[in-house]
Design an enzyme around this catalytic site. Structure first.
Site, PDB file in Angstrom:
ATOM      1  N   LYS A 111       0.834  -1.215   0.000  1.00  0.00           N
ATOM      2  CA  LYS A 111       0.000   0.000   0.000  1.00  0.00           C
ATOM      3  C   LYS A 111       0.860   1.252   0.000  1.00  0.00           C
ATOM      4  O   LYS A 111       0.497   2.255  -0.597  1.00  0.00           O
ATOM      5  CB  LYS A 111      -0.955   0.013   1.201  1.00  0.00           C
ATOM      6  CG  LYS A 111      -2.106  -0.968   1.030  1.00  0.00           C
ATOM      7  CD  LYS A 111      -3.266  -0.634   1.933  1.00  0.00           C
ATOM      8  CE  LYS A 111      -4.420  -1.605   1.722  1.00  0.00           C
ATOM      9  NZ  LYS A 111      -5.473  -1.505   2.717  1.00  0.00           N
ATOM     10  N   LYS A 192      -4.144 -10.459  -7.345  1.00  0.00           N
ATOM     11  CA  LYS A 192      -5.289 -10.715  -6.480  1.00  0.00           C
ATOM     12  C   LYS A 192      -6.435  -9.788  -6.900  1.00  0.00           C
ATOM     13  O   LYS A 192      -6.186  -8.617  -7.206  1.00  0.00           O
ATOM     14  CB  LYS A 192      -4.847 -10.388  -5.038  1.00  0.00           C
ATOM     15  CG  LYS A 192      -5.850 -10.700  -3.975  1.00  0.00           C
ATOM     16  CD  LYS A 192      -5.409 -10.109  -2.649  1.00  0.00           C
ATOM     17  CE  LYS A 192      -5.739  -8.629  -2.559  1.00  0.00           C
ATOM     18  NZ  LYS A 192      -5.615  -8.014  -1.248  1.00  0.00           N
ATOM     19  N   LYS A 195     -10.331  -3.990  -5.746  1.00  0.00           N
ATOM     20  CA  LYS A 195     -11.006  -2.848  -6.332  1.00  0.00           C
ATOM     21  C   LYS A 195      -9.974  -1.815  -6.793  1.00  0.00           C
ATOM     22  O   LYS A 195     -10.108  -1.206  -7.855  1.00  0.00           O
ATOM     23  CB  LYS A 195     -11.954  -2.230  -5.313  1.00  0.00           C
ATOM     24  CG  LYS A 195     -12.986  -1.393  -5.981  1.00  0.00           C
ATOM     25  CD  LYS A 195     -14.096  -0.985  -5.072  1.00  0.00           C
ATOM     26  CE  LYS A 195     -14.874   0.121  -5.739  1.00  0.00           C
ATOM     27  NZ  LYS A 195     -14.384   1.460  -5.386  1.00  0.00           N
TER      28      LYS A 195
HETATM   29  P1  TYM Z   1     -10.758  -5.953   3.176  1.00  0.00           P
HETATM   30  O1  TYM Z   1     -11.916  -5.029   3.267  1.00  0.00           O
HETATM   31  O2  TYM Z   1      -9.612  -5.557   2.345  1.00  0.00           O
HETATM   32  O3  TYM Z   1     -11.224  -7.372   2.671  1.00  0.00           O
HETATM   33  C1  TYM Z   1     -12.307  -8.061   3.268  1.00  0.00           C
HETATM   34  C2  TYM Z   1     -12.062  -9.576   3.196  1.00  0.00           C
HETATM   35  O4  TYM Z   1     -11.980 -10.009   1.828  1.00  0.00           O
HETATM   36  C3  TYM Z   1     -10.824 -10.825   1.658  1.00  0.00           C
HETATM   37  N1  TYM Z   1     -10.344 -10.663   0.261  1.00  0.00           N
HETATM   38  C4  TYM Z   1     -10.107 -11.671  -0.584  1.00  0.00           C
HETATM   39  N2  TYM Z   1     -10.202 -13.009  -0.435  1.00  0.00           N
HETATM   40  C5  TYM Z   1      -9.869 -13.766  -1.515  1.00  0.00           C
HETATM   41  N3  TYM Z   1      -9.472 -13.263  -2.720  1.00  0.00           N
HETATM   42  C6  TYM Z   1      -9.371 -11.935  -2.896  1.00  0.00           C
HETATM   43  N4  TYM Z   1      -8.999 -11.445  -4.085  1.00  0.00           N
HETATM   44  C7  TYM Z   1      -9.688 -11.068  -1.807  1.00  0.00           C
HETATM   45  N5  TYM Z   1      -9.689  -9.713  -1.645  1.00  0.00           N
HETATM   46  C8  TYM Z   1     -10.097  -9.491  -0.377  1.00  0.00           C
HETATM   47  C9  TYM Z   1      -9.823 -10.294   2.671  1.00  0.00           C
HETATM   48  O5  TYM Z   1      -8.835 -11.245   2.975  1.00  0.00           O
HETATM   49  C10 TYM Z   1     -10.730  -9.983   3.843  1.00  0.00           C
HETATM   50  O6  TYM Z   1     -10.952 -11.150   4.631  1.00  0.00           O
HETATM   51  N6  TYM Z   1      -7.698  -5.958   7.125  1.00  0.00           N
HETATM   52  C11 TYM Z   1      -8.999  -6.428   6.715  1.00  0.00           C
HETATM   53  C12 TYM Z   1     -10.123  -5.766   7.474  1.00  0.00           C
HETATM   54  C13 TYM Z   1     -10.061  -5.984   8.970  1.00  0.00           C
HETATM   55  C14 TYM Z   1     -10.192  -7.214   9.648  1.00  0.00           C
HETATM   56  C15 TYM Z   1     -10.078  -6.896  11.029  1.00  0.00           C
HETATM   57  C16 TYM Z   1     -10.357  -8.525   9.220  1.00  0.00           C
HETATM   58  C17 TYM Z   1      -9.882  -4.997   9.912  1.00  0.00           C
HETATM   59  N7  TYM Z   1      -9.912  -5.566  11.157  1.00  0.00           N
HETATM   60  C18 TYM Z   1     -10.147  -7.892  11.997  1.00  0.00           C
HETATM   61  C19 TYM Z   1     -10.426  -9.513  10.199  1.00  0.00           C
HETATM   62  C20 TYM Z   1     -10.315  -9.194  11.552  1.00  0.00           C
HETATM   63  C21 TYM Z   1      -9.124  -6.112   5.215  1.00  0.00           C
HETATM   64  O7  TYM Z   1      -8.197  -5.713   4.620  1.00  0.00           O
HETATM   65  O8  TYM Z   1     -10.339  -6.271   4.688  1.00  0.00           O
END
Ligand code: TYM
Length: 326
Positions: A111, A192, A195
């Site tokens: 990032k 991966k 968005k």
């Molecule tokens: P975020 O919003 O980026 O993504 C939400 C969830 O979607 C999964 N994900 C994917 N899984 C498979 N293939 C993909 N291409 C793909 N893109 C996204 C992510 O692994 C995620 O599970 N850091 C977290 C948000 C968060 C969180 C937490 C999660 C904040 N606090 C505590 C668990 C526990 C995140 O980046 O979400």
């Protein structure tokens, strides 16, 4: 029931990577666990965003969760910023988190290379807030996609450091739960699905958009003409077939690709019908839910009330353990 926690950022519409990697799993896990699901709005402040859009995005994400099958009767659904203890615990955890560990985080490296003009402390400390989210509820499990595993490993390390520093065992070491589709690639077939890379198929996309994106999706690069034999093992579209299509269709597509009896367009058309079967009902249900934003707000208020009780109990215990409670 054992407790689990997970969340997603309100950074715009979710895509099939989010759904298959995480949300679908959350829906299934509601049967067996006490689930806490969050809209992690404070995490999303780490990258530039339009202030005016945020409220809408939070409501939109809540509606998406509900449309996907997150059931407020069976889980706690809430907005992270409404529970102040998340940020309070984050500070306490920051004081036991080695910077060396944060320096290793691939998401931070990734990032910060994409946001050169805005490499802020929040971006760096992001995993500490994530650890606070999880352990504030003493969660034992965290259903996420593969890209988040490093953050959960770090959460375990932070728990060990905290428990050792304060000679306590109040926090369990949480374990990740991965779905069978833990890493979905985008239509570029390389990265991966995300968005920010604009390589995604969104849960809001209409039939025409899904079709357009799928038809652009990269297949086996060696298969230039329909008459060229292809290799399904290196074709991302085939990896999606394995998730979406029936056994028969999967074997027919594999065979047809290898002996060049079916072309990529035909293969994609089969997949398209299944993708629509998944996305259309979610999109329509979400549109329905969004008509009643009062209902959505009520769900979030009720969820926050339940989370608030747990969060306050944990923070009281933490204050006692770290010695600041008089
Ligand atoms: P975020 O919003 O980026 O993504 C939400 C969830 O979607 C999964 N994900 C994917 N899984 C498979 N293939 C993909 N291409 C793909 N893109 C996204 C992510 O692994 C995620 O599970 N850091 C977290 C948000 C968060 C969180 C937490 C999660 C904040 N606090 C505590 C668990 C526990 C995140 O980046 O979400």
């Amino acid at each position: 029931m054992k407790r689990l926690f997970s969340g997603a950022q309100p950074t715009g519409t979710l895509h099939i990577g989010n759904y298959l990697g995480a949300i679908k799993n959350w829906v299934d896990l509601q049967e067996k666990y006490e689930c806490v699901f969050s809209i992690v709005d404070y995490h999303s402040l780490t990258i530039n965003y339009e202030k005016e859009d945020m409220k809408k995005r939070i409501i939109d994400l809540a509606a998406t969760y509900l449309a996907c099958g997150i059931d407020p009767e069976r889980c706690k659904l809430f907005v992270q910023s409404w529970i102040k203890e998340h940020t309070e615990l984050m500070w306490i955890l920051s004081c036991v988190t080695p910077m060396g560990e944060l320096n290793r985080m691939t998401q931070f490296k990734d990032k910060s290379s994409k946001n050169v003009g805005n490499v802020n402390l929040g971006l760096y400390a992001y995993p500490v807030l994530q650890a606070a989210d999880i352990i504030l509820y003493k969660s034992e499990f965290v259903p996420v996609g593969e890209d988040q595993v490093q953050h959960i490993e770090l959460t375990r390390e932070i728990v060990r450091k905290f428990n050792a520093r304060y000679n306590t065992d109040i926090f369990p070491e949480p374990q990740e739960i991965l779905s069978s589709s833990k890493r979905i690639l985008g239509i570029d077939g390389e990265n991966k699905m995300s968005k920010s890379l604009n390589n995604h198929i969104g849960l809001d996309d209409d039939d025409k958009t899904i079709q357009q994106k799928l038809m652009q999706a990269k297949t086996d690069p060696a298969r230039v003409r329909k008459t060229d034999p292809g290799n399904p093992a290196v074709c991302n579209v085939f990896s999606w077939h394995k998730i979406f299509s029936t056994e028969n269709e999967i074997s027919e597509c594999a065979k047809g690709c290898v002996d060049a009896s079916i072309g990529c367009v035909q293969c994609k058309k089969i997949l398209l019908s299944h993708m629509k079967e998944l996305i259309t009902p979610i999109r329509e249900k979400k549109a329905q839910i969004l008509k009643d934003t009062d209902y959505i707000k009520d769900v979030l208020v009720e969820g926050a009330k339940k989370c608030d009780i747990i969060a306050k109990n944990t923070i009281n215990e933490v204050r006692e353990v770290i010695g600041v409670k008089i």
